[in-house]
Design an enzyme around this catalytic site. Structure first.
Site, PDB file in Angstrom:
ATOM      1  N   HIS A 458       0.842  -1.196   0.000  1.00  0.00           N
ATOM      2  CA  HIS A 458       0.000   0.000   0.000  1.00  0.00           C
ATOM      3  C   HIS A 458       0.875   1.244   0.000  1.00  0.00           C
ATOM      4  O   HIS A 458       2.004   1.245   0.496  1.00  0.00           O
ATOM      5  CB  HIS A 458      -0.994  -0.028   1.157  1.00  0.00           C
ATOM      6  CG  HIS A 458      -0.447   0.285   2.507  1.00  0.00           C
ATOM      7  ND1 HIS A 458      -0.438   1.565   3.036  1.00  0.00           N
ATOM      8  CD2 HIS A 458       0.074  -0.512   3.473  1.00  0.00           C
ATOM      9  CE1 HIS A 458       0.052   1.536   4.255  1.00  0.00           C
ATOM     10  NE2 HIS A 458       0.388   0.293   4.557  1.00  0.00           N
ATOM     11  N   ASP A 468       6.490   2.580   7.126  1.00  0.00           N
ATOM     12  CA  ASP A 468       5.158   2.029   6.880  1.00  0.00           C
ATOM     13  C   ASP A 468       4.343   3.026   6.083  1.00  0.00           C
ATOM     14  O   ASP A 468       3.886   4.039   6.611  1.00  0.00           O
ATOM     15  CB  ASP A 468       4.462   1.746   8.215  1.00  0.00           C
ATOM     16  CG  ASP A 468       3.053   1.203   8.038  1.00  0.00           C
ATOM     17  OD1 ASP A 468       2.697   0.798   6.910  1.00  0.00           O
ATOM     18  OD2 ASP A 468       2.305   1.189   9.032  1.00  0.00           O
ATOM     19  N   GLU A 525      -5.176   1.765   2.703  1.00  0.00           N
ATOM     20  CA  GLU A 525      -4.934   0.644   3.625  1.00  0.00           C
ATOM     21  C   GLU A 525      -5.005   1.071   5.080  1.00  0.00           C
ATOM     22  O   GLU A 525      -5.545   0.342   5.925  1.00  0.00           O
ATOM     23  CB  GLU A 525      -3.574   0.016   3.319  1.00  0.00           C
ATOM     24  CG  GLU A 525      -3.306  -1.296   4.035  1.00  0.00           C
ATOM     25  CD  GLU A 525      -2.641  -1.126   5.398  1.00  0.00           C
ATOM     26  OE1 GLU A 525      -2.393  -2.152   6.072  1.00  0.00           O
ATOM     27  OE2 GLU A 525      -2.363   0.030   5.784  1.00  0.00           O
ATOM     28  N   GLU A 526      -4.466   2.241   5.375  1.00  0.00           N
ATOM     29  CA  GLU A 526      -4.363   2.660   6.772  1.00  0.00           C
ATOM     30  C   GLU A 526      -5.726   2.832   7.432  1.00  0.00           C
ATOM     31  O   GLU A 526      -5.876   2.626   8.635  1.00  0.00           O
ATOM     32  CB  GLU A 526      -3.556   3.956   6.889  1.00  0.00           C
ATOM     33  CG  GLU A 526      -2.098   3.844   6.486  1.00  0.00           C
ATOM     34  CD  GLU A 526      -1.272   2.961   7.416  1.00  0.00           C
ATOM     35  OE1 GLU A 526      -1.852   2.305   8.299  1.00  0.00           O
ATOM     36  OE2 GLU A 526      -0.046   2.925   7.255  1.00  0.00           O
ATOM     37  N   ASP A 554       4.562  -4.824   3.252  1.00  0.00           N
ATOM     38  CA  ASP A 554       3.958  -3.592   3.747  1.00  0.00           C
ATOM     39  C   ASP A 554       5.083  -2.696   4.252  1.00  0.00           C
ATOM     40  O   ASP A 554       5.670  -1.934   3.488  1.00  0.00           O
ATOM     41  CB  ASP A 554       2.953  -3.947   4.850  1.00  0.00           C
ATOM     42  CG  ASP A 554       2.091  -2.778   5.275  1.00  0.00           C
ATOM     43  OD1 ASP A 554       2.619  -1.665   5.371  1.00  0.00           O
ATOM     44  OD2 ASP A 554       0.901  -2.970   5.543  1.00  0.00           O
ATOM     45  N   HIS A 635       3.545   5.232  12.588  1.00  0.00           N
ATOM     46  CA  HIS A 635       2.316   6.027  12.485  1.00  0.00           C
ATOM     47  C   HIS A 635       2.447   7.424  13.092  1.00  0.00           C
ATOM     48  O   HIS A 635       1.442   8.037  13.457  1.00  0.00           O
ATOM     49  CB  HIS A 635       1.138   5.290  13.119  1.00  0.00           C
ATOM     50  CG  HIS A 635       0.592   4.195  12.257  1.00  0.00           C
ATOM     51  ND1 HIS A 635      -0.640   3.628  12.469  1.00  0.00           N
ATOM     52  CD2 HIS A 635       1.110   3.553  11.183  1.00  0.00           C
ATOM     53  CE1 HIS A 635      -0.867   2.684  11.568  1.00  0.00           C
ATOM     54  NE2 HIS A 635       0.193   2.625  10.774  1.00  0.00           N
TER      55      HIS A 635
END
Length: 952
Positions: A458, A468, A525-526, A554, A635
């Protein structure tokens, strides 16, 4: 120059020279006979003894044939290992994973929940014999040289140059960047798949502590500060942390602390007399998906939820905090989706389906997201809240590593002291953009014959996403660049029959994969795998067809240790590929460093729709931290290019290594004549899961499954699947199958037999009977989810009938898979029964023959005196066909055609791309057209595939 030759058979070939030694009958090839009979040790022993008596003079009748031992001890040791499952004891994935939202937390001393039994796939001399040794094909060898660290670095630098949250202008810009890159690399078909998606964006939020008289006691900063050494940290998003799908709202109440927010954590509070109804609950990250923390808070009556990152999980307890080290700083915040992912994956609103979420999930949209305001915060903002808690001390399992005034306490706060939480978000439907690249395979135009391999990563991030997911994005672009180069430039011997090309015996064609390749850059995706799930649900015809595998990366790199999760049948191919890629730090091959722990996949990344909804074999791979802890920038605004270039992978060497692994595994899946799936590994895994299931049922639910008829059927079905997997792999290893297409159909579609069309009870979207995301954990895999659901129901209602029924249902699906794998054309299980009956009958006959041969050897001296009269009578009256004469022996010998030596791939009628070296000068290699024509016999081609080796 490297050339591949057929490995010589270790047994002596039948002589073509007239022998002066009289023979009792025609020469019989044991390999020919054995190829038509079941390949079991007892059959082989008996027949070899019998054939020895028929083929050799009496003086040699008792000698072992060199290279064909009667009893293979190593094979039996492997067989014993396999039944004890030490090779592929592939247990459930731990509850949390380290690859960003999706990686594994395995270190129990740091509070990470591990599987009930360690996931192992041990390497040993005997067990690894199950994995066929091999070399890279010329195409693979050429590809391996193409991924480049500097190119990966430059691509990642551009992608992380601006925020690209799903549906934003930055996201669209990066979608066009990836599309342009794929086109520039020479990928022949590239398109954008636009999907309407429900996305949440932050507007405002506040968190305050108020005294009874209304005095403000504390106001949380709720911001990630600018770091001078992190050049992109000054962004609007640093002041707008977010829990995806949190509703807007206000909540006021006392504060309580509920550890990880698991159901059992809330039950501990209840047992202590703490009622969370109407309160604000503070929990820490770890153990389960954040959305399920919110779900539990809602079910226990909380008014609002705060989630913080304790240093025990990913902060200073692990090491130096960023920017001095890779771990989470004091004010770093982990954003993330709050969707109830274990009920249904994908967009909770399903805005692209006429029936919405009810059609896909069996739930309304509001059933799949929180109904209370939820906000993620830093540990720096959590400390003032934790210090105001009163009430009983928290149990040791609730404590992190923060230095608190009164230690960790359960709460609530002092009388009159209340928390004021305010969240204002914008929930909207906006386009997102999947980018799909396609390299057509040889049967691309024929939907019935075409088969497909997919890779995916993604592209959207919570802010910059250097690790990520965009380390994986940069790696996928390296894979695409290599594939594009091969597609446009790499030549191989043409597949056309060379006997019709006498004018040019060395014709070259550009490489084309045997199977169609999809390169997928997912969006959304998140927020909940929106892009990949939407594409999967809108492409049912394709995904219900011949799909070999989906290969996911990923978060590609956050450290130097290789990890993987996936379908067990992919394990041998993965291990073989890892042997050919060097670890950048040690120079050793990565397979030798890998701990062989192949985790079972649950949910949390884009493999989910392929595995859980379509039962397509999947693998997920990443380089992570040695401890298994989640990387500290995850994140947050600090998941940036500066973090990656100083902490994650400074030289970008692991980016290159992952691109090599990914691309080689893709080529192995796309180009192998026989699909590279080994269901013996799946069988071992299922057996382990049965043992684990019985243990869980007894220890956690007080139920003895051994007494149930369903368990007996399940164990019987698993045994049948083990036999079927052994049988099909034996056919592959010995090249005794009748059709390449038939064997590939079985290998590709066996996993599909584990599907239940209507899905799990209460979770219709999840259709795989062997595994699903844990109902209360989300990321981690739950074995036999239908049975586990029935066990939970039994605990509440004391009803074991449903448990027994689900055991029977699971057994029936595994039996169906066994029959499909073992039967002719994948349609009937009768062939499997016939096989074992034939094995028994021939085995008994072979024992008798073996005994006779032993008696013959025992008394050969007595018999030898009469040999002339028994075997040397060559008169036409006694032997009218001349079988006892030299001339007759020669004529019979000539009935067995001379073995064809495939000294060059030009004598092979298969797709030659796996056999021709990129730098090979092959002129004049196939001048003998008669030999080439013999080499085109399909039967000989098939038997030769497994015996090809490189010779320097």
């Amino acid at each position: 120059m490297k050339r591949r030759k057929r490995r010589r058979n270790s047994s002596p070939a039948v002589s073509r020279t007239p022998s002066t030694t009289p023979r009792p009958g025609p020469q019989i090839s044991s390999s020919v006979i054995l190829s038509y009979l079941p390949s079991t040790p007892i059959v082989s022993v008996g027949l070899c003894l019998c054939i020895s008596l028929l083929n050799v003079p009496s003086s040699l009748a008792c000698a072992h044939t060199k290279g064909e031992p009667v009893f293979d001890i190593e094979a039996h040791l492997q067989h014993q290992h396999h039944h004890e499952s030490p090779v592929a004891n592939l247990h459930s994935q731990p509850q949390q994973r380290q690859r960003g939202d999706h990686h594994l937390h395995r270190n129990s001393q740091h509070g990470f929940l591990s599987s009930p039994s360690s996931a192992i796939l041990r390497s040993s001399s005997s067990s690894m014999a199950a994995v066929r040794e091999g070399h890279l094909s010329p195409v693979e060898a050429a590809f391996k040289k193409l991924p480049d660290s500097l190119s990966a670095r430059e691509n990642l630098k551009f992608i992380t140059s601006k925020p690209h949250v799903a549906g934003t202008p930055g996201d669209y810009e990066m979608a066009m960047f990836v599309k342009g890159k794929l086109e520039s690399y020479g990928i022949p078909k590239v398109h954008v798949h636009e999907v309407p998606a429900g996305i949440t964006y932050p507007i405002e939020r506040s968190l305050e502590v108020m005294a009874k008289n209304g005095t403000l006691l504390h106001k949380a900063g709720l911001a990630e500060p600018i770091l001078p050494s992190d050049h992109t940290s000054n962004t609007w998003w640093r002041n707008h942390t977010l829990g995806g799908y949190s509703p807007s709202g206000k909540a006021t109440g006392s504060l309580v602390y509920a550890n990880f927010g698991l159901r059992e954590d809330f039950q501990v509070l209840r047992s202590k007399g703490i009622n969370v109804t109407g309160m604000i609950v503070l929990v820490r990250y770890g153990k389960c998906h954040r959305g399920l923390k919110a779900k539990n808070a809602v079910e226990f009556g909380a008014a609002g939820l705060l989630i913080y990152s304790d240093p025990q999980q990913d902060g200073y307890t692990q090491g130096e905090a960023y920017p001095n080290g890779p771990w989470r700083p004091k004010l770093g915040v982990q954003r993330g989706s709050l969707q109830y992912m274990s009920l249904c994956e994908g967009d909770p609103g399903r805005h692209y389906l006429p029936g919405g979420s009810q059609e896909a999930c069996g739930y309304d949209e509001t059933d799949l997201i929180p109904t209370i305001p939820v906000l993620p915060i830093s540990w720096g903002d959590a400390v003032p809240l934790l210090n105001r808690l009163e009430g009983p001390p928290a149990p040791s399992t609730f404590t992190g590593t923060l230095s608190l005034t009164n230690g960790y306490r359960l709460g609530p706060t002092a009388e009159g002291v209340q928390i004021h939480l305010r969240v204002l978000n914008n929930r909207t439907v906006t386009p997102i953009w999947n980018v799909i690249g396609i390299i057509p395979g040889k049967d691309y135009q024929d939907e019935e014959k075409d088969s497909t391999v997919l890779i995916g990563n993604h592209r959207d991030a919570w802010v910059y996403g250097a690790a990520d997911p965009n380390s994986g994005t940069a790696q996928m672009l390296e894979v695409a660049a290599g594939l594009g180069y091969l597609y446009q430039n790499f030549t191989v011997r043409c597949n056309e029959s060379l006997q019709n090309r006498s004018d040019n015996n060395n014709a070259k064609c550009l490489w084309r994969p045997k199977r169609t390749i999809y390169i997928c850059s997912w969006d959304g995706e998140e927020h909940g795998l929106i892009g990949s799930v939407a594409w999967g649900e809108l492409n049912r015809k394709l995904l219900n067809g011949n799909i070999v595998a989906y290969l996911n990366v990923d978060t590609g790199v956050t450290g130097p240790k290789f990890y993987s999760g996936g379908t067990p049948s992919l394990a041998p191919a993965l291990m073989e590929v890892l042997k050919h890629v060097k670890d950048p730090n040690t120079g050793k091959d990565i397979n030798s460093l890998w701990d062989k722990q192949l985790y079972k996949l649950g949910g949390g990344s884009d493999f989910t729709v392929f595995l859980q909804h379509y039962a397509i074999p999947c693998v997920d791979m990443w380089f992570g931290t040695p401890s298994g802890a989640k990387y500290g920038a995850y994140h947050s605004v600090y998941d940036s290019f500066d973090w990656m270039s100083t902490q994650g992978d400074p030289g970008f060497h692991y980016h290159k290594a992952m691109a090599q692994i990914w691309g080689l595994l893709l080529l192995r899946m796309a180009d192998a004549e026989i699909v590279a799936l080994n269901h013996k590994f799946q069988a071992w895994s299922i057996k382990d899961s049965v043992v684990e299931l019985k243990s869980i049922a007894k220890e956690q639910y007080g139920l003895n499954l051994n007494s149930m008829t369903g368990m007996k059927e399940l164990e019987k079905a698993v045994d049948s699947f083990q036999h079927a997997a052994d049988y099909i792999q034996e056919q592959i290893d010995t090249s005794t199958f009748s059709s390449v297409d038939e064997i590939n159909d079985k290998l590709m579609n066996t996993e599909r037999k584990f599907l239940v069309n209507n899905g799990m009870k209460g979770r219709k979207w999840f259709r795989h009977l062997l595994l699903a995301p844990g109902l209360y954990t989300g990321y981690g895999s739950e074995i036999f989810p239908a049975v586990m659901g029935a066990l939970r129901e039994h605990l509440e209602q004391s009803n074991s009938t449903e448990v027994n029924g689900q055991l029977h249902e699971t057994a029936s699906r595994i039996s169906l898979a066994a029959k499909f794998l073992h039967s002719a054309n994948g349609e009937s299980g009768q062939v499997g029964v016939a096989y074992w009956l034939l094995t028994l009958q021939v085995g008994l006959v072979s024992v008798v023959i073996g005994l006779c041969s032993w008696l013959y050897c025992k008394f050969r001296d007595r018999i030898r005196a009469n040999e002339d009269s028994l075997f040397h009578d060559t008169s036409e009256a006694s032997n009218p066909n001349g079988y006892g004469s030299v001339q007759g022996a020669e004529s019979i010998s000539n009935l067995d055609p001379e073995p064809v030596e495939l000294d060059h791939v030009g004598c092979d009628n298969f797709n030659d791309i796996s056999l021709v070296d990129a730098e090979e000068n092959d002129q004049g290699e196939c001048a003998d057209q008669g030999r080439c024509q013999n080499g085109k016999k399909r039967e000989q081609e098939i038997s030769g595939l497994d015996d090809l080796v490189y010779e320097d």
